[in-house]
Every structure is written in structure tokens, then in C-alpha cells.
Design a protein around this motif. Structure first.
Motif, PDB file in Angstrom:
ATOM      1  N   HIS A  18       8.570   9.156  -9.381  1.00  0.00           N
ATOM      2  CA  HIS A  18       8.376   8.079 -10.353  1.00  0.00           C
ATOM      3  C   HIS A  18       6.927   7.565 -10.311  1.00  0.00           C
ATOM      4  N   VAL A  19       6.366   7.422  -9.121  1.00  0.00           N
ATOM      5  CA  VAL A  19       4.992   6.949  -8.978  1.00  0.00           C
ATOM      6  C   VAL A  19       4.032   7.908  -9.669  1.00  0.00           C
ATOM      7  N   ALA A  47       0.433  -1.311 -20.134  1.00  0.00           N
ATOM      8  CA  ALA A  47      -0.135  -1.029 -18.820  1.00  0.00           C
ATOM      9  C   ALA A  47       0.612  -1.795 -17.729  1.00  0.00           C
ATOM     10  N   GLU A  48       0.897  -3.055 -17.970  1.00  0.00           N
ATOM     11  CA  GLU A  48       1.577  -3.861 -16.951  1.00  0.00           C
ATOM     12  C   GLU A  48       3.029  -3.417 -16.773  1.00  0.00           C
ATOM     13  N   GLU A  49       3.652  -2.951 -17.848  1.00  0.00           N
ATOM     14  CA  GLU A  49       5.012  -2.413 -17.723  1.00  0.00           C
ATOM     15  C   GLU A  49       5.009  -1.196 -16.794  1.00  0.00           C
ATOM     16  N   LEU A  50       4.037  -0.304 -16.989  1.00  0.00           N
ATOM     17  CA  LEU A  50       3.925   0.884 -16.144  1.00  0.00           C
ATOM     18  C   LEU A  50       3.630   0.509 -14.692  1.00  0.00           C
ATOM     19  N   LEU A  51       2.692  -0.417 -14.501  1.00  0.00           N
ATOM     20  CA  LEU A  51       2.270  -0.778 -13.151  1.00  0.00           C
ATOM     21  C   LEU A  51       3.347  -1.537 -12.385  1.00  0.00           C
ATOM     22  N   ILE A  52       4.046  -2.430 -13.048  1.00  0.00           N
ATOM     23  CA  ILE A  52       5.115  -3.177 -12.372  1.00  0.00           C
ATOM     24  C   ILE A  52       6.268  -2.246 -12.028  1.00  0.00           C
ATOM     25  N   SER A  53       6.542  -1.285 -12.913  1.00  0.00           N
ATOM     26  CA  SER A  53       7.563  -0.283 -12.605  1.00  0.00           C
ATOM     27  C   SER A  53       7.160   0.535 -11.383  1.00  0.00           C
ATOM     28  N   LEU A  54       5.892   0.912 -11.315  1.00  0.00           N
ATOM     29  CA  LEU A  54       5.384   1.650 -10.160  1.00  0.00           C
ATOM     30  C   LEU A  54       5.496   0.818  -8.885  1.00  0.00           C
ATOM     31  N   LEU A  55       5.090  -0.451  -8.964  1.00  0.00           N
ATOM     32  CA  LEU A  55       5.140  -1.324  -7.784  1.00  0.00           C
ATOM     33  C   LEU A  55       6.569  -1.574  -7.325  1.00  0.00           C
ATOM     34  N   ASN A  56       7.482  -1.700  -8.262  1.00  0.00           N
ATOM     35  CA  ASN A  56       8.881  -1.885  -7.909  1.00  0.00           C
ATOM     36  C   ASN A  56       9.395  -0.683  -7.120  1.00  0.00           C
ATOM     37  N   GLU A  57       9.024   0.516  -7.557  1.00  0.00           N
ATOM     38  CA  GLU A  57       9.442   1.719  -6.841  1.00  0.00           C
ATOM     39  C   GLU A  57       8.859   1.741  -5.428  1.00  0.00           C
ATOM     40  N   LEU A  58       7.611   1.334  -5.284  1.00  0.00           N
ATOM     41  CA  LEU A  58       6.980   1.324  -3.962  1.00  0.00           C
ATOM     42  C   LEU A  58       7.594   0.270  -3.046  1.00  0.00           C
ATOM     43  N   HIS A  59       8.041  -0.824  -3.641  1.00  0.00           N
ATOM     44  CA  HIS A  59       8.664  -1.899  -2.860  1.00  0.00           C
ATOM     45  C   HIS A  59      10.073  -1.518  -2.407  1.00  0.00           C
ATOM     46  N   VAL A  60      10.870  -0.974  -3.316  1.00  0.00           N
ATOM     47  CA  VAL A  60      12.273  -0.658  -3.012  1.00  0.00           C
ATOM     48  C   VAL A  60      12.410   0.737  -2.407  1.00  0.00           C
ATOM     49  N   HIS A  96       0.841  -1.196   0.000  1.00  0.00           N
ATOM     50  CA  HIS A  96       0.000   0.000   0.000  1.00  0.00           C
ATOM     51  C   HIS A  96       0.880   1.251   0.000  1.00  0.00           C
ATOM     52  N   TYR A  97       0.341   2.324  -0.589  1.00  0.00           N
ATOM     53  CA  TYR A  97       1.077   3.582  -0.663  1.00  0.00           C
ATOM     54  C   TYR A  97       0.119   4.746  -0.510  1.00  0.00           C
ATOM     55  N   GLY A  98       0.502   5.731   0.314  1.00  0.00           N
ATOM     56  CA  GLY A  98      -0.258   6.957   0.432  1.00  0.00           C
ATOM     57  C   GLY A  98      -1.358   6.899   1.474  1.00  0.00           C
ATOM     58  N   ASP A  99      -1.889   8.065   1.800  1.00  0.00           N
ATOM     59  CA  ASP A  99      -3.020   8.176   2.715  1.00  0.00           C
ATOM     60  C   ASP A  99      -4.014   9.171   2.132  1.00  0.00           C
ATOM     61  N   ASN A 100      -5.024   9.507   2.915  1.00  0.00           N
ATOM     62  CA  ASN A 100      -6.109  10.344   2.396  1.00  0.00           C
ATOM     63  C   ASN A 100      -5.661  11.753   2.018  1.00  0.00           C
ATOM     64  N   GLU A 101      -4.482  12.163   2.466  1.00  0.00           N
ATOM     65  CA  GLU A 101      -3.981  13.496   2.150  1.00  0.00           C
ATOM     66  C   GLU A 101      -3.236  13.529   0.817  1.00  0.00           C
ATOM     67  N   ASP A 102      -2.881  12.372   0.281  1.00  0.00           N
ATOM     68  CA  ASP A 102      -2.104  12.299  -0.956  1.00  0.00           C
ATOM     69  C   ASP A 102      -3.010  12.365  -2.182  1.00  0.00           C
ATOM     70  N   GLU A 103      -2.491  12.964  -3.255  1.00  0.00           N
ATOM     71  CA  GLU A 103      -3.256  13.049  -4.489  1.00  0.00           C
ATOM     72  C   GLU A 103      -3.353  11.697  -5.190  1.00  0.00           C
ATOM     73  N   ILE A 104      -2.365  10.820  -4.963  1.00  0.00           N
ATOM     74  CA  ILE A 104      -2.374   9.476  -5.541  1.00  0.00           C
ATOM     75  C   ILE A 104      -2.146   8.459  -4.423  1.00  0.00           C
ATOM     76  N   ARG A 105      -2.984   7.434  -4.384  1.00  0.00           N
ATOM     77  CA  ARG A 105      -2.785   6.308  -3.476  1.00  0.00           C
ATOM     78  C   ARG A 105      -2.793   5.023  -4.285  1.00  0.00           C
ATOM     79  N   ALA A 106      -2.146   4.004  -3.759  1.00  0.00           N
ATOM     80  CA  ALA A 106      -2.067   2.728  -4.475  1.00  0.00           C
ATOM     81  C   ALA A 106      -2.233   1.568  -3.502  1.00  0.00           C
ATOM     82  N   GLU A 107      -2.905   0.513  -3.977  1.00  0.00           N
ATOM     83  CA  GLU A 107      -3.061  -0.715  -3.198  1.00  0.00           C
ATOM     84  C   GLU A 107      -2.844  -1.902  -4.129  1.00  0.00           C
ATOM     85  N   PHE A 108      -1.898  -2.763  -3.788  1.00  0.00           N
ATOM     86  CA  PHE A 108      -1.717  -4.015  -4.521  1.00  0.00           C
ATOM     87  C   PHE A 108      -2.029  -5.163  -3.584  1.00  0.00           C
ATOM     88  N   ASP A 109      -2.815  -6.138  -4.071  1.00  0.00           N
ATOM     89  CA  ASP A 109      -3.152  -7.328  -3.285  1.00  0.00           C
ATOM     90  C   ASP A 109      -3.055  -8.569  -4.153  1.00  0.00           C
TER      91      ASP A 109
END
Length: 286
Positions: free
Chosen positions: A151-152, A130-143, A11-24
């Protein structure tokens, strides 16, 4: 990095952020249990598996590679399709996110959220992008290397543009045919959305739409993911929130305007669905 290297929950971000992300990454059967609508715009992408998704007044069967784009404050719910296991990511964009763009750009990027159908089926080339963009985003959130937030934001903006362009293309293949049951339930949902301020009883609607009470109750839950009374309450409370934000009407008047005959019941439902009382909601900073 491939998707399998990403943790099962991210998960990334909270209610104050303009962008939030959730991967499950979910194993087994799963359905959302909470009532769901919010001010932010939602982009849902299914990496693997199949799901049923109810949005506003219709239900959709979505498969790996599909995008669902949900307008601000639209009622929606993801439920089990009968097939276990799925991987999904959800991006939330605040309404203020779009303020940075010109009027023409805002119109383009909001197109997939406000058009009639929330489902965007991508072709293979679009899906790979789309998956290239999303996996790149998730990698940034993980590392989380230096500058990962930048980048996100960049990847999320690219994905919005891809979705907007894909949603404007002529549809190559027709949408799956709507079953008679889905069509009937959609009619009932549209009636609720348009008449929430009036008395809404299951018996009366079953007569109006020529369907037995028990069958309507069962199929309403199967198609939308919501119980009948649950959906009526959600619709009324969502409208009550809007009136409280936009007018100075008393809380008692608001409860009557949205169809509650019992003020105490209104207060209980409002707090259950909003987390705060109507008066507290009116005083929240936004």
C-alpha cells in the motif's frame, strides 16, 4: 483516519529500501541543524505551518499545502520561518526506484525533481488529493496491517504522479518576489557552486559582490540556513564524494581538486560530513 490520529513521530524504512518516509509534528520553533544532501530524491509536503527552505542556490518560503521536490545530491536545509509549530512528511525515493518504469515514465516522474524550481504550489483540489494519499499512507504505517508495504508503494507512486502533473501545469499565480538580499545571496551561492576548487574567502567575496563582510556573513546564514564556511565545506565534500565514486584518483589528488589546501583538514571535514574517511567511502558497497 485523520492526521491528528497519527503519532507525532513516525518513520518507515532504512537506507536499503527504495522508499522511506518520515512524519514529524513539531511544536515550537525548529531548524535543521545537520548538513543535508543525499543520493535519494526527496519529496517534502507541509501539512501545517510555514517554513523557509533553501535548495541548491535559492531560498523559498513555503506554506501549508506546498510541495518541495529535491533532486539527488542537491544541498538543502529547512529552517524556522518565525512562526512556531509545523507538521510535515518527507518521502525519499532511491535512484533505483525509477528503474522499474519505462523511459517515458521515468522522465515524467523525475520532472518535478530536476526542473528549475523545486517548489510546487498545489491548488485546492490537488492539495486534498495529496493529503488523502499521504494520510492513507501514514495510517498504513501506523497500523501496519497485512500488505502495508504494498500500500505504501502504491500511495507513494500516486503522489509522485500527482506532483509530476502539477509541476507541468502553467503557473496560475506568480512566485513570491525575490528580495534584493535573497538575490544577492543566490549570486554568492552560485559563485561557490561554480568555483569551489578555487580559494573562497569571505573577504574576497564581499568585495566581489559589493557587500560588507559582516552583512554577507549574517545574511548568508539567514537566507540559506548554513554558515558561509559550512556551505563551502559541504559543496567541496559533496564533489569529493562524486570524484571518489567515479574515478581512481588518489585521495590526496581529490582533496586538491575540490579546493582543500590542507589534506588533514580535508580528512576531518570529509569524516564529519560523510561519517567515514575518504578511503572508507571509496570502498563502500553501493
Amino acid at each position: 483516519m485523520n492526521l491528528q490520529a497519527i503519532p507525532d513521530l513516525l518513520h518507515y524504512g532504512d537506507n536499503e529500501d527504495e522508499i522511506r518516509a518520515e512524519f514529524d509534528r513539531r511544536c515550537g520553533h525548529f531548524s535543521m541543524i545537520q548538513n543535508h544532501y543525499h543520493a535519494s530524491y526527496e519529496l517534502y509536503y507541509l501539512f501545517s505551518g510555514e517554513r523557509n527552505y533553501f535548495v541548491k542556490d535559492s531560498s523559498y518560503r513555503i506554506r501549508a499545502g506546498d510541495l518541495i521536490l529535491i533532486d539527488s545530491n542537491a544541498v538543502h536545509k529547512s529552517t524556522d520561518s518565525g512562526i512556531p509549530d509545523h507538521e510535515r512528511i518527507v518521502l525519499y525515493f532511491s535512484t533505483s526506484y525509477f528503474d522499474r518504469f519505462s523511459a517515458e515514465e521515468r522522465e515524467l516522474l523525475r520532472t518535478p525533481f530536476i526542473r528549475g524550481c523545486p517548489l510546487v504550489s498545489l491548488n485546492l483540489q490537488e492539495r486534498l488529493h495529496a493529503e488523502e494519499l499521504l494520510i492513507s499512507l501514514l495510517n498504513e504505517l501506523h497500523v501496519r496491517p497485512t500488505g502495508y508495504r504494498l500500500h505504501v508503494r502504491h500511495m507513494a507512486g500516486e503522489l509522485l504522479l500527482l506532483a509530476a502533473r502539477a509541476s507541468r501545469k502553467p503557473r496560475v499565480s506568480p512566485m513570491p518576489e525575490i528580495t534584493p538580499v535573497q538575490r544577492k545571496v543566490s549570486e554568492v551561492v552560485r559563485h561557490i557552486n561554480g568555483h569551489f576548487a578555487e580559494p573562497l574567502e569571505l573577504d574576497e567575496l564581499s568585495r566581489r559582490f559589493y557587500i560588507s563582510r559582516s552583512h554577507l556573513s549574517r545574511t548568508f546564514k539567514e537566507v540559506t540556513g548554513f554558515g558561509f564556511a559550512e556551505y563551502v565545506n559541504i559543496t567541496r565534500i559533496r564533489e569529493a564524494q562524486r570524484i571518489l565514486r567515479e574515478t581512481k584518483n588518489s585521495v590526496t589528488i581529490v582533496s586538491e581538486q575540490v579546493g582543500f589546501e590542507n589534506f588533514s583538514h580535508f580528512g576531518k571535514m570529509f569524516k564529519r560530513l560523510s561519517g567515514v574517511s575518504p578511503r572508507e567511502y571509496r570502498n563502500l558497497d553501493r
